[in-house]
Design a protein around this motif. Structure first.
Motif, PDB file in Angstrom:
ATOM      1  N   MET A 271       0.836  -1.205   0.000  1.00  0.00           N
ATOM      2  CA  MET A 271       0.000   0.000   0.000  1.00  0.00           C
ATOM      3  C   MET A 271       0.868   1.251   0.000  1.00  0.00           C
ATOM      4  O   MET A 271       0.568   2.218  -0.707  1.00  0.00           O
ATOM      5  N   LEU A 272       1.937   1.248   0.783  1.00  0.00           N
ATOM      6  CA  LEU A 272       2.814   2.416   0.857  1.00  0.00           C
ATOM      7  C   LEU A 272       3.503   2.648  -0.481  1.00  0.00           C
ATOM      8  O   LEU A 272       3.525   3.765  -1.002  1.00  0.00           O
ATOM      9  N   LYS A 273       4.052   1.592  -1.061  1.00  0.00           N
ATOM     10  CA  LYS A 273       4.703   1.748  -2.364  1.00  0.00           C
ATOM     11  C   LYS A 273       3.691   2.161  -3.432  1.00  0.00           C
ATOM     12  O   LYS A 273       3.993   2.983  -4.299  1.00  0.00           O
ATOM     13  N   GLY A 274       2.474   1.622  -3.332  1.00  0.00           N
ATOM     14  CA  GLY A 274       1.421   1.987  -4.284  1.00  0.00           C
ATOM     15  C   GLY A 274       1.029   3.451  -4.165  1.00  0.00           C
ATOM     16  O   GLY A 274       0.738   4.108  -5.156  1.00  0.00           O
ATOM     17  N   ALA A 275       1.028   3.970  -2.936  1.00  0.00           N
ATOM     18  CA  ALA A 275       0.695   5.385  -2.733  1.00  0.00           C
ATOM     19  C   ALA A 275       1.786   6.298  -3.274  1.00  0.00           C
ATOM     20  O   ALA A 275       1.507   7.406  -3.726  1.00  0.00           O
TER      21      ALA A 275
END
Length: 135
Positions: free
Chosen positions: A100-104
């Motif tokens: 999720m963090l990398k996607g954000a």
């Protein structure tokens, strides 16, 4: 005859379950909130905690839209919560939080998001590379 009905008018958030460690803001234009987690990091995850902590501190200066910044901050907080819980971190939970963090950050790193601060694209790319290398 009908039974009287109860009407509740609330002027703020209403919680119908336990809430812990949350921050809320309402009825204001702009908000910067910070939360410090002083829990002990699981041994072996210190570098990840340091990288995610630095990312959280730099996030407000990246010039992201509010919703993008909030998504990245929530994912980063989830990573920190996972690696500071007692015992070994749940690997599935950690993988999901990191994804999720990398996607954000990915739209910033690839230049899809416009209006970010100067250097935000390189900053996001470096953050994603660091997160990938540590896990």
């Amino acid at each position: 005859m009908s039974d009287p009905q109860n009407v509740n008018n609330y002027d703020g958030p209403v919680f119908n379950a336990a809430v812990s460690g949350a921050q809320f803001a309402w009825n204001n234009g702009t908000v910067t909130q910070n939360q410090q987690n002083n829990s002990a990091v699981t041994p072996g995850f210190e570098a990840l905690a340091e990288l995610v902590g630095a990312l959280l501190r730099q996030l407000p200066q990246a010039g992201l839209a509010d919703h993008d910044r909030e998504d990245a901050a929530a994912a980063a907080e989830e990573v920190l919560a996972t690696i500071t819980q007692p015992g070994q971190p749940e690997q599935g939970r950690l993988r999901r939080a990191l994804a999720m963090l990398k996607g954000a950050l990915a739209p910033v790193a690839t230049g899809v998001v416009t209006g970010t601060a100067v250097g935000a694209q390189e900053w996001a790319r470096t953050a994603i590379e660091g997160l990938t290398a540590l896990v």
